[in-house]
Design an enzyme around this catalytic site. Structure first.
Site, PDB file in Angstrom:
ATOM      1  N   HIS A 195      -7.563  63.086  30.267  1.00 10.59           N
ATOM      2  CA  HIS A 195      -8.091  63.002  31.628  1.00 10.59           C
ATOM      3  C   HIS A 195      -9.622  63.025  31.635  1.00 10.59           C
ATOM      4  CE1 HIS A 195      -3.916  64.032  32.901  1.00 10.59           C
ATOM      5  NE2 HIS A 195      -4.212  62.964  33.608  1.00 10.59           N
ATOM      6  N   GLU A 438       6.852  57.685  33.765  1.00 11.14           N
ATOM      7  CA  GLU A 438       6.032  58.252  32.678  1.00 11.14           C
ATOM      8  C   GLU A 438       6.883  58.836  31.562  1.00 11.14           C
ATOM      9  OE1 GLU A 438       2.024  59.844  34.353  1.00 11.14           O
ATOM     10  OE2 GLU A 438       3.620  60.848  35.461  1.00 11.14           O
ATOM     11  N   ASP A 462       1.098  58.348  29.833  1.00 13.09           N
ATOM     12  CA  ASP A 462       2.137  59.320  29.491  1.00 13.09           C
ATOM     13  C   ASP A 462       3.385  58.645  28.949  1.00 13.09           C
ATOM     14  OD1 ASP A 462       1.187  61.953  29.872  1.00 13.09           O
ATOM     15  OD2 ASP A 462       1.001  61.524  32.003  1.00 13.09           O
ATOM     16  N   CYS A 509      -0.413  51.499  36.411  1.00 14.26           N
ATOM     17  CA  CYS A 509      -1.660  52.181  36.793  1.00 14.26           C
ATOM     18  C   CYS A 509      -2.236  53.032  35.656  1.00 14.26           C
ATOM     19  CB  CYS A 509      -1.457  53.019  38.049  1.00 14.26           C
ATOM     20  SG  CYS A 509      -0.346  54.394  37.793  1.00 14.26           S
TER      21      CYS A 509
HETATM   22  C1  PEP Z   1      -0.496  57.824  33.186  1.00  9.74           C
HETATM   23  O1  PEP Z   1       0.039  58.739  32.581  1.00  9.74           O
HETATM   24  O2  PEP Z   1      -0.585  56.665  32.752  1.00  9.74           O
HETATM   25  C2  PEP Z   1      -1.087  58.073  34.519  1.00  9.74           C
HETATM   26  C3  PEP Z   1      -1.424  57.103  35.319  1.00  9.74           C
HETATM   27  O3  PEP Z   1      -1.305  59.365  34.863  1.00  9.74           O
HETATM   28  P1  PEP Z   1      -2.418  60.311  34.173  1.00  9.74           P
HETATM   29  O4  PEP Z   1      -3.231  59.482  33.248  1.00  9.74           O
HETATM   30  O5  PEP Z   1      -3.213  60.910  35.276  1.00  9.74           O
HETATM   31  O6  PEP Z   1      -1.556  61.315  33.463  1.00  9.74           O
HETATM   32 MG    MG Z   2       0.371  60.582  33.673  1.00 14.53          MG
END
Ligand code: PEP
Ligand code: MG
Length: 590
Positions: A195, A438, A462, A509
């Site tokens: 993140h 995910e 994920d 996404c």
């Molecule tokens: C992902 O896991 O691809 C996602 C969009 O969520 P994050 O990166 O915030 O875990």
């Molecule tokens: Mg995620």
């Protein structure tokens, strides 16, 4: 001339930065521990008292400076710290530690913080429990003065722009540093899809993660070059290297979004297939540039940022205010609020105390699991979203779902929230609901989920982590994090088909959508909607405009034919230049 020393890591947010380093110290990991002789005890207490006085004076001067910005009604936040620095509880405990255990002041203060944190954590009243954070912050301030004595400047409070070097930075740490202060980021931990990396990208700050021993080999004030394209940090660069990198810096595209015609307007492939390009939002401040970015809505609003930089939870009005602003900015386009994804990589302070030590946090009480364990918090967020949905086209998305049972429970909480609002006579709208794919379980059951949800979205970060069993933040296994591993390619293809059979839209996404080459492969696999880090929208749009669907499908199907990850990689390597070059056809021969 000796070649300059170079630390290797992973470039997780593109760009080059040249400047002075500012090493963010994790005091706890470097606290000196030593025992005192009986003659040294009084002197050590004097040392402690001097650090307390300096910490208090510092906070008082911060209070004075912050008064016009914060307003009197919020200054109490700083007053608590000032009071604690004059209070006997923490200080008395630390002095007691020095006297009875003959430990140095740093350890004494840390032991006192730990002592009170344990006591406060056992208190039922959430307000009082939260006070343990005030104590920890006061203690930290004293510690900083102890560690900084001997004339060293406080590295962390300088306001000059610098390349921030740290062992690790939590998303909250990044959020706390102003973008103007950060020319670049270097961390010893982390990887592409952590993140922290995502936030760096959102802020357009070059970042290198996984640069081992960076905090030991770099000191505050050292001049360094950060080359995120090469995943390198050059220490003490030679004049030739500086000249080369200054030239590259000069060539770095820095077109503000409003002036970049590639960014604006809808995007289609060369043969006219419309691709929806949404924006991922990590911070509200990104909303200000949203209208000029040319976007098809907000495909992912990571709502956790509402919990950063605060020791108390956001209340319903906080939620409502943020989502209303989001809805109004995006209108008439939709904006997808992802409900809080807590847990996993270190949660922000306001939440940390709700998450017990877990030996495997990524597989623990994270995201929707956390929300369902803390239903009252979750309901507050849902109420905020429902009310804000009146002001635009908001959608709700649930993260880290593993099956329909969770969805049914979530819908139960949502229905309770709606019933309460109805009873209270509050205005609300009923947003569409989607699920973030995910987990492998969700991917396998996508047909079932698609039937009951309004839309699907693929969290490729994920999904890759959990499918390949590769920690997305662990650089030791980064080479195994293969976004187009044959297993992933098959999953993506199946997801497109599951959504199509149910007649439901599907978006990607995760970070994969933010990279032009990967975005093109996703389109070839059948995705027609992507949502990405805002700064990457122009580049991805440019790539899309240069290709036809037939070219992209041909390449994607060649990848799908590969039996091994190494085969996919070889094909990707040979095709990469073709994917970048526009509008040259893709090379599809394996
Ligand atoms: C992902 O896991 O691809 C996602 C969009 O969520 P994050 O990166 O915030 O875990
Ligand atoms: Mg995620």
């Amino acid at each position: 001339m000796n070649p300059s020393e170079c630390l290797r890591g992973i470039g997780v947010s593109p760009g080059i930065a040249i400047g002075e380093a500012c090493v963010m110290d994790n005091h706890r990991s470097r606290l000196p521990l030593y025992h005192l002789s009986s003659e040294q005890v009084d002197k050590e207490i004097e040392r402690l008292n001097a650090a307390i006085a300096a910490a208090k004076a510092e906070l008082e001067s911060i209070r004075k400076l912050a008064a016009p910005r914060l307003g009197e009604s919020h200054l109490y936040i700083l007053d608590v710290g000032i009071l604690l620095l004059g209070d006997d509880m923490l200080i008395g405990e630390a002095q007691n530690q020095i006297q009875s255990n003959r430990t140095n002041a740093e350890w004494a203060i840390q032991a006192a913080i730990d002592h009170f944190t344990r006591i406060f954590e056992g208190i039922d009243d959430p307000y009082l429990r939260d006070r343990s954070l005030d104590i920890a912050h006061a203690g930290e301030r004293i510690l900083r003065h102890l560690v900084m004595e001997e004339g060293r400047e406080d590295e962390n409070t300088s306001t000059e722009p610098a390349i921030i070097v740290a062992h690790d930075l939590t998303p909250a740490d990044v959020a706390a540093l102003s973008a103007e202060r950060m020319m670049g980021l270097v961390t010893e931990l982390g990887g592409h899809t952590s993140h922290t990396a995502i936030l760096a990208k959102a802020l357009g700050i070059p970042a290198v993660a996984g640069a081992e021993s960076a905090t030991r080999r770099i000191s505050t004030g050292d001049r360094v070059i950060l080359d995120a394209h090469a995943g390198a940090v050059i220490l003490d660069p030679s004049p030739e290297e500086l000249a080369k990198y200054y030239a590259a810096l000069h060539d770095q595209p820095s077109v503000p979004p409003s002036e970049d015609s590639e960014a604006s307007g809808p995007v289609s492939t060369r043969d006219g297939t419309r691709i929806h390009v949404g924006a991922n939002i990590e911070y509200d401040r990104e909303l200000d540039v949203l209208p000029v970015m040319g976007f098809d809505g907000v495909g992912l609003y990571r709502s956790e940022h509402l919990y950063f930089n605060r020791s108390v939870m956001p209340d319903e009005e906080d939620h409502y205010g943020h989502y209303r602003r989001l809805a109004e900015f995006a209108y008439p386009e939709p904006a997808v609020v992802r409900t809080m994804d807590m847990g996993g990589d270190r949660p922000p302070p306001a939440v940390a105390k709700l998450v017990s030590e877990e030996s495997n946090p990524a597989l623990g009480l994270r995201a929707t699991r956390f929300s369902l364990r803390h239903k009252e918090l979750f309901k507050l967020q849902l109420r905020g979203i429902l009310r804000a949905a009146v002001h635009g086209n908001l959608k709700i998305m649930y993260p880290m779902i593993s099956g329909l049972d969770e969805i049914h429970t979530v819908k139960g909480v949502l229905n309770e929230a709606k019933a309460e609002l109805r009873e209270e006579g509050q205005l609300f709208a009923e947003p569409e609901e989607g699920v973030l794919i995910e987990t492998p379980a969700a991917a396998v059951c996508a047909d079932l989920l698609a039937r009951e949800m309004d839309f699907l979205s693929v969290g490729s970060n994920d999904l890759t982590q959990y499918t390949l069993a590769v920690d997305r933040t662990n650089k030791e296994v980064m080479d195994l994090f293969e976004p187009f591993h044959p297993a992933m390619l098959r999953i993506y293809r199946n997801l497109v088909q599951a959504a199509a059979s149910a007649g439901k839209p599907i978006t990607v996404c995760g970070e994969l959508a933010s990279e032009p080459e990967s975005a093109l492969i996703l389109i070839g696999l059948g995705f027609r909607s992507l949502s990405m880090t805002m700064s990457r929208i122009p580049e991805v749009k440019r790539a899309i405009r240069g290709k036809t669907i037939a070219e992209l499908e041909k390449f994607a199907f060649t990848l799908l034919d590969c039996k091994t990850g190494s085969g996919v990689k070889a094909l990707l390597n040979s095709a990469q230049s073709g994917l970048r070059r526009n509008p040259a056809p893709l090379q599809t021969s394996a």
